[in-house]
Structure formats: structure tokens, C-alpha cells
Design a protein around this motif. Structure first.
Motif, PDB file in Angstrom:
ATOM      1  N   UNK A 313      91.825   7.852  64.159  1.00  0.00           N
ATOM      2  CA  UNK A 313      92.057   9.225  64.604  1.00  0.00           C
ATOM      3  C   UNK A 313      90.892  10.165  64.309  1.00  0.00           C
ATOM      4  N   UNK A 314      90.172   9.922  63.205  1.00  0.00           N
ATOM      5  CA  UNK A 314      89.103  10.860  62.845  1.00  0.00           C
ATOM      6  C   UNK A 314      87.761  10.171  62.631  1.00  0.00           C
ATOM      7  N   UNK A 595      92.138  10.561  53.326  1.00  0.00           N
ATOM      8  CA  UNK A 595      92.749   9.238  53.267  1.00  0.00           C
ATOM      9  C   UNK A 595      92.356   8.397  54.478  1.00  0.00           C
ATOM     10  N   UNK A 596      92.376   9.018  55.656  1.00  0.00           N
ATOM     11  CA  UNK A 596      92.006   8.287  56.867  1.00  0.00           C
ATOM     12  C   UNK A 596      90.516   7.961  56.860  1.00  0.00           C
ATOM     13  N   UNK A 597      89.693   8.921  56.427  1.00  0.00           N
ATOM     14  CA  UNK A 597      88.253   8.682  56.374  1.00  0.00           C
ATOM     15  C   UNK A 597      87.909   7.588  55.367  1.00  0.00           C
ATOM     16  N   UNK A 598      88.749   7.452  54.322  1.00  0.00           N
ATOM     17  CA  UNK A 598      88.542   6.417  53.301  1.00  0.00           C
ATOM     18  C   UNK A 598      89.222   5.105  53.658  1.00  0.00           C
ATOM     19  N   UNK A 599      89.762   5.048  54.890  1.00  0.00           N
ATOM     20  CA  UNK A 599      90.443   3.836  55.384  1.00  0.00           C
ATOM     21  C   UNK A 599      91.624   3.453  54.486  1.00  0.00           C
ATOM     22  N   UNK A 600      92.374   4.504  54.084  1.00  0.00           N
ATOM     23  CA  UNK A 600      93.523   4.325  53.193  1.00  0.00           C
ATOM     24  C   UNK A 600      93.128   3.589  51.915  1.00  0.00           C
ATOM     25  N   UNK A 601      91.881   3.735  51.537  1.00  0.00           N
ATOM     26  CA  UNK A 601      91.333   3.161  50.305  1.00  0.00           C
ATOM     27  C   UNK A 601      91.411   1.630  50.251  1.00  0.00           C
TER      28      UNK A 601
END
Length: 683
Positions: A313-314, A595-601
Motif C-alpha cells: 500500500x505504501x 509498520x507497513x514500511x517495516x514489512x510488519x517487522x
């Protein structure tokens, strides 16, 4: 006439691999590219001829397959390993679309990889071997043969993802990323392969053979302990999770974008990640023995489908957006196969033929989406490669306004985006709607109804997110104000790159219409309750009945409205610029955005597992190696060296000492002989 030569389908690309690998640099500027294209084109033509002959033969009706094999190895006790080919509708489907799309990607590579110089030889040799692996897997007649080609694909994916690990055109940092991505893909997929190998061992123990004709025979399945089948299926699905990058082993695939875009199209559209979907479809006769196994397949698919879509999404990298969409669409396929297999399993238990027929539609939806996805995802990746080739960047923030300068790429990518979004009458619409319908239908049966309700809701939400992030990508790339890289754009790509785009766009739009022309029987599977035997064929509807079913179902209109709404929102955000995305994500500072940018960690989780578990195990192995294995070897060598040192001290150089030693030895030998003579009764 042709089907007897099925073994040539993977052999021809394999020969091209050898010839290009040894002599590619002597084959002109393409580095053997024309030979690789010719080889896969011949395999594609042969696949079509074989498929036509099979579909018009008596074998298609009964027993539903054609197979030939020969003994490869014979072991004591009579156990044999065979090698051969197995042709059925699933094998024909895989052969045709894998070879056809690979051929178009090879043609595209002539332009995209045109500046690689002598490294084109290595590239075309490796992609030829890659196609060999996929085509060999498609026609394998046993699990052991399938596993060999499965591993060939794994090796080639490592080599191709890391193709730019040396002298990357954009610098050493990108080269390091390519090397790390290749190692990550190799290690994670090997983890799944160990699980698959364990499943094959269990299956070999249970059935005494790994040949498809033995394992898929209903009488043999009925005679095997049910628990062994469940264990084997779970372990095999572990291998599928690794190869098709499903939850939780999904994080390697976005990093694999470090390879050339043509490799991304090959791995993520036509070949490697489809191998997992193919294996689940191939193993349907044994997977459907347990509804719990198929429920797990559906849940893993549904979770991956949703989480992968959120991560797209981002994301600002055009290739990684497509990578996450690949994960999400693979999740749709597993959801379809899991929901359909779940209903078939319950139908077999209860003797409900109507439920089995309904479940078979899930198999059809999964296989149809597998082919549809191959076409529109190959198109989208190649379009992104065309953009990258002209702008020199993968960052969508530096693009914008490319539409007038790259009209062919813009239009074909729009077709691919509409198809993957499930816009009405595009290929993706037919298969995606069938999948969503199957998830809802499965909720009416068994004790897991609420689980399928949740999966159905996730599928609906994911359909909205898919349309949004795909058109976010399209608008950011081709519409709006020109970005810094757009101003220096080279213009439209050469015809060697645009012609494959136009061909793929035709299939991305029209392949879904196979349902309306009576070809759904080629994508279906059914069960004879009298014998328990699975067989192919037996379509679900005729022609326009599918359209009637789609457009009399109120849930179809829900997905259509969500898709159109997502496209409109994306347009106002990234084309018209009337909605500021920063208001929703607090300019990138919100918890959800991070969270999305970190790929849900997931990367951090992988690192922690690697350090805490992998590093600890490695230290233990190192201790055993140094102190036990090496300790035993070093102790023996020290004993030999020490005894040699002691004996060396006897070498004084004095002749009298040597004579005394010899005389003493003679005396001792005489005494020993005399004692033996006495004790043996000589005196």
C-alpha cells in the motif's frame, strides 16, 4: 505421434543451456540469446501439439493421463526409481503457459539485457536451465523426479537473483544487496525443501513408491494409514510454503527484486513461485484425504493474501509493489485450492456428490487464477522493466507523467492493472470472483464455517487494496506532474521489448473468457465416489451460464463497487492530487505507516531467529567440530608423531648399539618360538 516425445519438452532448453554456456560468446552480440529463444519456442510448440493430442485422445477420458517411464535405479529388495513423463490436463496447462511466457521474456531480454556484454552468455544459459527445471517439473512422472527439477529451479533462482552481485550497473551497494538477496532466497527456500524431502520420505515409507500412478491410486490411498498421509501432506505443504513464499516464509521474495526485472518476471510470473501452487493441485488426491490439511492450505493462503497486500500500500519501489502483489495473488490461489479441497474432503466423507462438484470449482478457480496471474503479472513486470530501462530508477517518486512518452508501456500496464484488480470482463475478474465465491461457499460446511467467513472478508478487503495499490502505482508512474527522472526519459522501449508487452496484454485481457467457451473442463477435477478415484474433466457450466452466475450474485457487485472505488480514490490521491495521502499517515509518522514500511517487522523477526537460534546452533556445531571431530583426528596424529619421536631417539649412530638391538631381538624371537613349540605339545 507427439505425446511420446514429451521428454523433449525440458530436454531442448537443457541442450540450449549447455550450448549457450560453452559457446554463447561465439554466437554474436546476443550471447546465445537467439538460440535460447529458438529452444524455448520449439518446446512451446511441442507443448501445444502434445496437449492437443492428449485432449483428443482416449486417455483424456480414461484414465485421465498418459504416462511412460523406465527404470533408473534398482536397489536390493526390488525397490526401483523410475524416470519418465506424466501428461494430464494440469501438466499440459503448465507446459503451455510456462514455455509461452518464458519465450516472450527471452525475446524481451534481447533489449533489456542488451548492454550486458559478455555476461549475456551467462544470463541466457541460466534462464534456459531455469525453464528446463519448470518444464521438467510439469511433466515428471514421480515425486523423486519432480524433486530433482524442483531443486534445479532453486539453484537457478539463486544464480539469477544474484546476477548483479558483481559490477552492478548502479554501484557496489546494489551488488551487495543482490548477493544478500540471493543468499536469503536460497536459504529460506532450502528450509522449505527440507520439509518437502521429509514428506517424500514419509510417503515412500507409506506407499513403497513415489510414482504418481501408485500414490494417486484410490485403492493404495485407502490401504495406507491415514496418519501417514496427513503427516506427508503437512510436510509437503511446508515445501510449498517455502517455494511459493507464503506465510511465514514470505519475506525473501520482495528482496529478490535485486535481480534483473526479466528474472523477476520469470520467477514471479511464469515459473518458480507457481511450482508450489502446481504441487498442491498435483497432490489433490492425497491432500483431500483430510479436511484439516485443506483448511490449513486455505488459512495460510488467506493470511498471506491479506498481509502481503497491506505491505504494497505504501511501498515506493515499482518492482517491490509487484512483488507484494505476487505474494497476495498466490494467497488467493491457495485460498481457492484450500476451500475447494475442504469441500471435496467433506463430500467424500459424507458421500455428497453435489458438495464434491462444488469443491471442484475451487480447483478450477485456483488453476485459472494461476494462469491468469502468469499472464498479467509477466506483463506488469515487463512493463516495469520498460519504465526502469527508460528512466534508470525504480523509485516511483522520481517518475510521473511518463504516459505521453511511453504510450505502449502505459496502455499495456493499464490493461495488466485492470486485470489484476479484477475489473469486470478482464481475465482476473473471472478467476478472482470464483475464488471469493468459493471461500463463502465453504463456510456453509463442516465445523470451520467461521474461519471461511473471516477468509472471505479478507479476500474482499484484499480485492479493494489490490485495486488501490495497483492504480496508485500506475498513476504515480504515468500521470501527474513529471518527476526528475521523467525529464531525462529515453522514450519508448525498443520493439523487442514492446511487442511482448502487446502480446501479453491480449492474454491478460482475454484468457478469462475460456470459461465462456466450454474449456473449464480442462481446469476441473472430480471424484468417483464408487471407487474414490480422482479424474479430470466434467465442466461446471456451459458458456454464458458463468456470466449469469456472476451477475446474479449480489456479492459480485460488492467487489466491483470496491474495485471502482479504489481506482477513484487512487486517482484523486496520485493523479488529481485533490486528496493528500499525508493526512492519513501523518506524513509517514503513524504507527500503521511505519509498520507497513517495516514489512510488519518480518525482516527483524528473521534476523532475531537467525541470531538467537541459528547462531546458537552454529556455535554448538563448531564446538563439536573443534573439540570432538578435530580433537579425535588431532589426538591420533599427535600419538603417531609422539611415538615417532620416541623411536627416533634410538637412532644414535653407534654400530655397537644397533648390533645389541639385533642380538636382543633374535634372543626374544627364539624364546617366543621355543615357548610356542613347548605349549603346542612339541616336547
Amino acid at each position: 505421434m507427439f505425446i511420446e516425445y514429451t521428454w523433449l519438452v525440458p530436454l531442448i532448453p537443457a541442450l540450449c543451456f549447455v550450448l549457450v554456456g560453452f559457446f554463447g560468446n561465439k554466437m554474436g552480440k546476443t550471447g546465445g540469446g537467439y538460440l535460447a529463444i529458438a529452444g524455448v519456442a520449439v518446446s512451446c510448440l511441442l507443448s501445444v501439439l502434445i496437449s492437443y493430442e492428449f485432449f483428443t485422445s482416449a486417455a483424456y477420458a480414461s484414465p485421465g493421463y498418459y504416462t511412460e517411464s523406465m527404470t533408473w535405479f534398482t536397489f536390493p529388495g526390488g525397490f526401483e526409481i523410475t524416470i519418465g513423463f506424466y501428461v494430464d490436463t494440469l501438466a499440459c496447462l503448465m507446459m503451455m503457459f510456462a514455455s509461452f511466457i518464458s519465450m516472450l521474456i527471452f525475446v524481451y531480454s534481447l533489449g533489456y539485457m542488451g548492454e550486458e556484454g559478455k555476461r549475456k552468455r551467462r544470463y541466457f544459459a541460466e534462464v534456459a536451465l531455469f525453464v528446463t527445471g519448470m518444464l521438467g517439473l510439469a511433466i515428471s512422472s514421480s515425486f523423486i523426479e519432480m524433486f530433482i527439477f524442483w531443486e534445479i529451479m532453486g539453484l537457478c533462482s539463486y544464480l539469477l537473483i544474484g546476477f548483479w552481485s558483481f559490477n552492478h550497473p548502479e554501484g557496489d551497494d546494489k551488488a551487495d544487496n543482490a548477493a544478500s538477496a540471493a543468499k536469503k532466497a536460497f536459504l529460506v527456500t532450502r528450509l522449505g525443501d527440507v520439509s518437502l524431502m521429509g514428506g517424500l520420505f514419509v510417503m515412500l515409507y507409506a506407499f513403497g513408491s513415489l510414482d504418481y500412478t501408485v500414490v494417486f491410486d484410490a485403492a493404495n490411498i485407502a490401504s495406507v494409514d491415514h496418519n501417514f498421509i496427513i503427516i506427508a501432506c503437512l510436510l509437503i505443504f511446508g515445501g510449498v510454503i517455502g517455494k511459493s513464499a507464503q506465510f511465514p516464509l514470505l519475506d525473501w521474495l520482495p528482496d529478490a527484486m535485486a535481480g534483473p526485472t526479466t528474472v523477476s518476471a520469470l520467477i514471479h510470473a511464469a515459473t518458480m513461485v507457481k511450482a508450489g501452487v502446481y504441487l498442491v493441485a498435483r497432490c489433490f488426491p492425497i491432500f483431500c484425504e483430510a479436511s484439516s490439511v485443506m483448511l490449513l492450505v486455505a488459512v495460510i493462503g488467506g493470511v498471506t493474501m491479506f498481509f502481503a497486500a497491506t505491505m504494497a500500500m505504501n511501498n515506493m519501489n515499482i518492482k517491490k509493489v509487484l512483488a507484494y502483489s505476487t505474494l497476495s495473488q498466490l494467497g488467493y490461489m491457495f485460498l481457492a485450492l484450500g476451500a475447494g479441497g475442504y469441500m471435496i474432503a467433506i463430500g467424500i466423507e459424507t458421500g455428497d456428490t453435489a458438495l464434491i462438484a462444488a469443491g471442484s470449482l475451487g480447483y478450477t478457480a485456483g488453476c485459472l487464477h494461476m494462469v491468469n496471474h502468469a499472464f498479467f503479472k509477466a506483463l506488469l513486470f515487463l512493463c516495469s522493466g520498460s519504465v526502469i530501462h527508460s528512466t534508470g530508477t525504480e523509485d516511483m517518486r522520481e517518475m510521473g507523467g511518463l504516459g505521453p512518452k511511453m504510450k505502449v508501456t502505459s496502455i499495456t500496464m493499464l490493461i495488466g492493472s485492470l486485470s489484476i484488480a479484477g475489473f469486470p470482463f478482464f481475465a482476473g475478474f473471472f478467476s478472482k470472483d470464483l475464488i471469493i465465491e468459493q471461500a463463502l461457499h465453504a463456510a456453509d460446511y463442516g465445523t470451520a464455517g467461521w474461519i471461511f467467513i473471516v477468509l472471505w472478508a479478507l479476500a474482499i478487503i484484499t480485492a479493494f487494496m489490490t485495486a488501490f495499490y495497483m492504480f496508485r502505482m500506475w498513476y504515480m508512474t504515468f500521470r501527474g506532474p513529471e518527476g526528475p527522472k521523467t525529464q531525462h526519459c529515453h522514450g519508448e522501449s525498443p520493439k523487442s521489448m514492446t511487442v511482448p508487452l502487446m502480446v501479453l496484454s491480449i492474454f491478460a485481457f482475454g484468457f478469462g473468457f475460456v470459461l465462456l467457451f466450454g474449456f473449464d473442463g480442462l481446469l476441473s477435477i472430480n471424484v468417483d465416489l464408487a471407487t474414490g478415484q480422482f479424474f479430470v474433466g466434467g465442466g461446471h457450466a456451459e458458456g454464458l451460464e458463468y456470466l449469469v452466475e456472476f451477475f446474479t450474485n449480489p456479492w459480485t457487485y460488492l467487489t466491483i463497487v470496491l474495485v471502482i472505488a479504489a481506482i477513484i480514490i487512487a486517482k484523486f490521491m496520485y493523479d488529481k492530487r485533490k486528496i493528500n495521502p499525508g493526512k492519513f499517515n501523518k506524513n509517514g509518522t503513524s504507527w500503521l505507516y511505519r509498520a507497513l514500511a517495516s514489512r510488519w517487522w518480518f525482516p527483524e523477526l528473521y534476523n532475531q531467529v537467525s541470531w538467537k537460534l541459528g547462531y546458537g546452533v552454529a556455535r554448538g556445531v563448531d564446538y563439536v567440530d573443534r573439540n570432538i571431530v578435530d580433537g579425535a583426528v588431532n589426538g591420533l596424529s599427535n600419538a603417531v608423531v609422539g611415538s615417532g619421536d620416541i623411536l627416533s631417539k634410538a637412532q644414535t649412530g653407534n654400530v655397537r648399539n644397533y648390533a645389541a638391538v639385533v642380538l636382543g631381538g633374535i634372543v626374544v624371537l627364539f624364546v617366543v618360538i621355543l615357548a610356542l613349540f613347548y605349549f603346542m605339545g612339541g616336547l
